[in-house]
Design an enzyme around this catalytic site. Sequence first.
Site, PDB file in Angstrom:
ATOM      1  N   ALA A 152      46.889  41.270  48.621  1.00 50.34           N
ATOM      2  CA  ALA A 152      47.156  42.460  47.820  1.00 50.34           C
ATOM      3  C   ALA A 152      48.230  42.113  46.809  1.00 50.34           C
ATOM      4  O   ALA A 152      49.143  41.331  47.094  1.00 50.34           O
ATOM      5  CB  ALA A 152      47.609  43.617  48.697  1.00 50.34           C
ATOM      6  N   LYS A 153      48.087  42.723  45.656  1.00 54.01           N
ATOM      7  CA  LYS A 153      49.020  42.459  44.570  1.00 54.01           C
ATOM      8  C   LYS A 153      50.461  42.729  45.000  1.00 54.01           C
ATOM      9  O   LYS A 153      51.368  41.977  44.710  1.00 54.01           O
ATOM     10  CB  LYS A 153      48.650  43.387  43.411  1.00 54.01           C
ATOM     11  CG  LYS A 153      48.718  42.741  42.068  1.00 54.01           C
ATOM     12  CD  LYS A 153      48.175  43.689  41.008  1.00 54.01           C
ATOM     13  CE  LYS A 153      46.718  43.985  41.219  1.00 54.01           C
ATOM     14  NZ  LYS A 153      46.176  44.999  40.305  1.00 54.01           N
TER      15      LYS A 153
END
Length: 278
Positions: free
Chosen positions: A241-242
């Site tokens: 995930a970013k």
Amino acid sequence: MTSRFAPSPTGRLHAGHAYSAVRAHDLARAAGGRFLLRIEDIDPGRARVEHIAGIEEDLRWLGLTWDGPVWRQSERLPAYGAALDGLRGAGLLYPCFCTRAEIAASASAPHGTPPVYPGTCRHLADDPARRAAVPHAWRINMGKAVSRAGPLLWHDATEGWVSAAPTAQGDVVLARKDAPVSYHLAVTVDDAAQGITDVVRGRDLFEATHVHRLLQALLELPTPRYHHHPLLADAAGRRLAKRDGAPGLAAMRAAGVDPVELLARLRGGGIGFTPQTA
Ligand code: GLU
């Protein structure tokens, strides 16, 4: 056969996005079909126009090609408006004036999951003056919609035939307070408008498909086949995930990663993929 990759331009692509794009791309190419790119830029707070070119650059670097023009959801608002009008006319939507804080306070939800809307505004008498003056969302009356649509099935490549069960998600928002449409409605309308036959996307959107199947029935739209794939995990087993600093394709490129090798690794692997950054 037509598939698509539909990123939200809230940042550049990381390996998890690339994995999804590759799976959608390869499914179409293997069948001699079409692979489309659609930019889901309806979130006014998070979508950034500069990321659109960046996403296209990331995909090109990886060696993926897409067919036809790139659609942007921000240019499709009249189509969503027409769908909303239809549902409103059928008596399936109601305006909701609740704030996030009010919903969180009155709804019970296990920690970390979005609260299910408790239905506070469901039976309010229509008040056009209030609607004109107060920002509001439009929610679907889920109970009414489900009984109107009757039993529905959809097909997932891994799970087989699935009975649509959107009720647990409650009266989801179809038009937001801060945007004229929500993800659920925009994606359903666009998949049909683009003739998508095969939706390839992450397992995190599996539950959303129950809602999309219901909307297809209510709007008399065709139902694509679904291919929900596992999410990529980092070496520690956490979903990429970013916000956890998953390395972006742009950073990998800058670090000299070979895109051909990266593509081969994405194709071969999936779970347990550890991006190589040097
Ligand atoms: N725009 C969504 C996202 O970036 C994906 C939509 C979809 O594949 O249905 O998470």
